[in-house]
Scaffold this active site. Structure first.
Site, PDB file in Angstrom:
ATOM      1  N   GLU A 146       0.837  -1.197   0.000  1.00  0.00           N
ATOM      2  CA  GLU A 146       0.000   0.000   0.000  1.00  0.00           C
ATOM      3  C   GLU A 146       0.872   1.247   0.000  1.00  0.00           C
ATOM      4  O   GLU A 146       2.022   1.198   0.445  1.00  0.00           O
ATOM      5  CB  GLU A 146      -0.922  -0.004   1.222  1.00  0.00           C
ATOM      6  CG  GLU A 146      -0.178  -0.098   2.544  1.00  0.00           C
ATOM      7  CD  GLU A 146      -1.120  -0.259   3.731  1.00  0.00           C
ATOM      8  OE1 GLU A 146      -1.709  -1.340   3.855  1.00  0.00           O
ATOM      9  OE2 GLU A 146      -1.247   0.694   4.518  1.00  0.00           O
ATOM     10  N   LYS A 148       2.557   4.648   1.104  1.00  0.00           N
ATOM     11  CA  LYS A 148       2.858   5.234   2.408  1.00  0.00           C
ATOM     12  C   LYS A 148       2.544   6.724   2.325  1.00  0.00           C
ATOM     13  O   LYS A 148       3.352   7.515   1.851  1.00  0.00           O
ATOM     14  CB  LYS A 148       4.322   5.002   2.760  1.00  0.00           C
ATOM     15  CG  LYS A 148       4.662   5.364   4.180  1.00  0.00           C
ATOM     16  CD  LYS A 148       6.045   4.856   4.529  1.00  0.00           C
ATOM     17  CE  LYS A 148       6.389   5.140   5.976  1.00  0.00           C
ATOM     18  NZ  LYS A 148       6.354   6.574   6.306  1.00  0.00           N
ATOM     19  N   GLU A 206      -3.964   7.340   8.407  1.00  0.00           N
ATOM     20  CA  GLU A 206      -3.204   8.561   8.174  1.00  0.00           C
ATOM     21  C   GLU A 206      -4.169   9.699   7.854  1.00  0.00           C
ATOM     22  O   GLU A 206      -5.025   9.569   6.977  1.00  0.00           O
ATOM     23  CB  GLU A 206      -2.259   8.322   6.976  1.00  0.00           C
ATOM     24  CG  GLU A 206      -1.091   9.274   6.897  1.00  0.00           C
ATOM     25  CD  GLU A 206       0.089   8.846   7.776  1.00  0.00           C
ATOM     26  OE1 GLU A 206      -0.049   7.843   8.525  1.00  0.00           O
ATOM     27  OE2 GLU A 206       1.131   9.522   7.714  1.00  0.00           O
TER      28      GLU A 206
END
Ligand SMILES: [Zn+2]
Length: 702
Positions: A146, A148, A206
């Site tokens: 995935e 970052k 995030e």
């Protein structure tokens, strides 16, 4: 699916106005239709949540931002009339609270570990080999890869389906409670949808700033004369530290989840299966690609590296994780990192060096900025020996001391930053950096901003401020006097020839010719350039004066309205506030400036010098014949032969309107080299995009 289309049509149609909403509410009140109101409130909440979900989880919005705002306005009006019906999970409560006084520290239920980094294929092979060695032969497993995302990590806790806690990573064990701010982020659902969620659901992810929103915010800040954010990550961190959730809401941060805990009753083996559950609850999840082995992982690393430039968010690498939950558990963790995942970081320009000193620079508004000076290092093809530290909060956050070994980074076109202090290399005599009590240029006492982040010199006669104001006045986007460079300005100010930018119009040839490295000929050239600057026009003059909050854009709006400095100076604060794009803060600052002795004197002196103070009106007939009449144009990227400013001026000269962001109302986008996210938005909206050559044709210059 979790969010079915609403079964009943909304009785307020697409073009519902605020007045209409209010009248609906009154009508409800009059007839005491409280059941109908209750039902409508439920319906609106559900509808708004569904649109949030469509926008953030499905990435396929069905309605415009405007329509969304209208739904929200209607809900707000109904709730205002029925405050007893407001629930904490209502979409209106995202920014319901008052500004908070600070952030409480909370302990994480499970430590938020950081992720170990690799930078090349060999290190990645070693990671894979380590896992296979621990597991022994014959144990099959999968990876997921995935992106970052470069933002701020956060953990979310939903209890009985309601968001009850959001915390930053902090030191991994304890972080800041940022629940109020997190609620202001639309991508994060306040309550989970559907059913089947556990009593306590933990999710990590995030929070980040999409480039488009980041650019738009920086453009607004530039127009208001505020300091711009240097990159989306720092901007996100700064935004989450805001004490007022309203500010967070305005900046439109986004969120993607990537860390999940599987509940035993789900009976799943792989994390990718958990992802589907979590998505079903309405939480946006990071993009993940399942990979069989290292070859596929490497292909994914390349794919993301190529996509990197086009993404609407910044990534600094990809994360590679083992997908099988049982194998994750078997691998466990070291004291710092989980053993089942690793980050592959894309190359940035990073280097270690030693901080030798910090000095303090004074800006044109008196802001004092700490600047780091370090041993020269090669970064991105240039040698760098200094970097701005931005403000004293940053110094404190880094815990920076003179003598420290620091990591300096330069990513893309961004100016170098001190990003990290290598604490283990700190010498015993490292010196803390104290904010100066007095101005390094003039010695006046410094004072803190109301917000506390910035330190200022408030002496209006400070030589450093005079120098910076003159630099700004002569700058390319203002009066554009290119021969009036920093070396000349320094001398003019040190010799006392210029105490105010208006003094340049009174300079005599022999004064200039007397400066170092300045002959008769260059003195004549400089005088000619100063003379020419008088005709830049009132909007650029207004911006050049450096009135707080009045940048280029605001100056244009004001002059567009009043057509001259005199008329603007005569306007009242109330009048100014009525202009679109001019808020009470700008209105107050402008009035204050024109009412002050210093402001009046500045204007009088510029006028006496013959600086152009008003717009010459074009005849209407001429205006109607201009090639871009009625067109709204957006410029992105670097145009050959044009600065950004020149391109914008050219559009206006041709009768067009310049917009800063692409929308459906944009007629076309001029894309130069390295176009940013605006070109992408244009493609998505089907707005025509043209190159520089075609642009020249359209403004009648080819
Ligand atoms: Zn000073």
């Amino acid at each position: 699916m979790a969010y079915p289309r609403s079964s009943q049509p909304l009785f307020a149609g697409a073009g519902v106005s605020r007045q209409y909403v209010i009248s609906i509410v009154k009508c409800y009140k009059g007839s005491r239709m409280s059941d109908a109101e209750k039902k409508r409130i439920q319906q609106l909440r559900e509808e708004i949540r569904r649109h949030d979900w469509l926008y953030y989880v499905q990435a396929s919005p069905e309605i415009s931002d405007r329509r969304y705002d209208e739904l929200m306005d209607e809900l707000k009006a109904l709730e205002a009339a029925n405050p007893e019906l407001i629930t904490p999970d209502s979409p209106t409560q995202r920014v319901g609270g008052e500004p908070v006084g600070g952030f409480e520290t909370v302990e994480h239920a499970e430590a938020m570990l950081s992720i170990d980094n690799t930078y090349n294929a060999d290190e990645l092979r070693a990671f894979d080999a380590r896992i296979r060695k621990v597991l022994g032969q014959g144990v099959a497993f999968h990876y997921v890869v995935e992106p970052k995302i470069d933002g701020v990590a956060v953990s979310l806790l939903y209890e009985d389906g309601t968001l009850t806690l959001a915390a930053t990573r902090g030191d991994g064990r304890r972080g800041d409670n940022i629940t109020a701010n997190t609620k202001a982020i639309r991508a994060i659902p306040l309550c989970l949808h559907g059913g089947g969620f556990p009593a306590r659901l933990f999710v990590t992810g995030e929070i980040y700033w999409p480039r488009k929103e980041f650019d738009a915010c920086n453009e607004r800040r530039a127009a208001e004369g505020l300091e711009m954010f240097k990159n989306p990550r720092n901007g996100t961190a700064g935004t989450l530290k805001q004490l007022d959730p309203k500010v967070v809401a305005e900046r439109r941060l986004d969120f993607r989840a990537y860390g999940f805990r599987a509940e035993p009753e789900w009976q799943v083996e792989r994390v990718t299966q958990v992802v589907n559950k979590v998505k079903g609850f309405g939480i946006p999840v990071n993009e993940m690609t399942p990979c069989g082995g290292l070859d596929e992982v490497n292909a994914e690393i390349d794919r993301w590296s190529r996509r990197r430039a086009e993404l609407d968010y910044e990534i600094d690498g990809v994360v590679i994780k083992v997908d099988e939950i049982a194998i994750r558990e078997a691998l466990g963790r070291t004291s710092r990192y989980p053993r089942w995942c690793i980050a592959y970081k894309y190359e940035t320009e990073r280097a270690e060096t030693v901080l030798r000193s910090v000095d303090f620079q004074v800006g044109r508004l008196g802001t004092i900025t700490p600047v780091a000076h370090f041993d020269p290092v090669a970064l991105g093809g240039t040698t760098v020996s200094s970097a701005s530290l931005h403000n004293f909060d940053q110094v404190e956050r880094l815990d920076l001391r003179v003598g420290d070994t620091v990591m300096v980074e330069k990513a893309g076109e961004i100016i170098p930053q001190v990003v990290e202090v290598l604490r283990e290399s700190r010498p015993g005599d490292a010196q803390p950096i104290a904010p100066p009590q007095t101005c390094p240029a003039c010695g006046a006492k410094t004072s803190r901003d109301a917000g506390g982040v910035y330190l200022r010199c408030v002496n209006p006669e400070c030589s450093a401020q005079i120098r910076e104001r003159l630099r700004f006045f002569a700058g390319r986007d203002q009066m554009d006097i290119d021969t009036l460079g920093p070396a000349v300005i320094d001398q003019l100010v040190t010799r006392g020839l210029v105490k105010h930018f208006a003094d340049i119009y009174a300079l005599r040839k022999e004064e200039i010719a007397g400066l170092e490295r300045m002959g008769e000929k260059s003195a004549e050239n400089l005088l000619a350039a100063i003379e020419e600057s008088k005709s830049r026009g009132p909007a650029r003059l207004l911006a050049a004066m450096g009135i707080r909050h009045v940048g280029g854009r605001v100056a244009e709006v004001l002059i567009g309205h009043y057509e001259g400095i005199d008329a603007l100076a005569a306007a009242s604060q109330e009048e100014l506030t009525e202009i679109d794009e001019v808020g009470p803060v700008i209105a107050a600052t402008v009035c204050e400036f024109f009412a002050s002795d210093a402001g009046r004197e500045t204007i009088a002196r510029l006028k006496n010098a013959g600086v152009k103070m008003s717009v010459e009106k074009r005849r209407q007939a001429d205006e109607a014949n201009l090639p871009l009449v009625g067109k709204t144009v957006v410029v992105t990227g670097t145009l050959e032969g044009f600065s950004r400013r020149e391109a914008q001026d050219a559009i206006k000269m041709a009768g067009g309107k310049v917009a800063s962001s692409v929308s459906k109302k944009t007629d076309f986008v001029v894309a130069g080299d390295n176009p940013g996210s605006k070109a992408k938005t244009a493609r998505e909206l089907g707005v025509e995009t043209i190159d520089c050559q075609e642009f020249l044709k359209r403004i009648g210059r080819s």
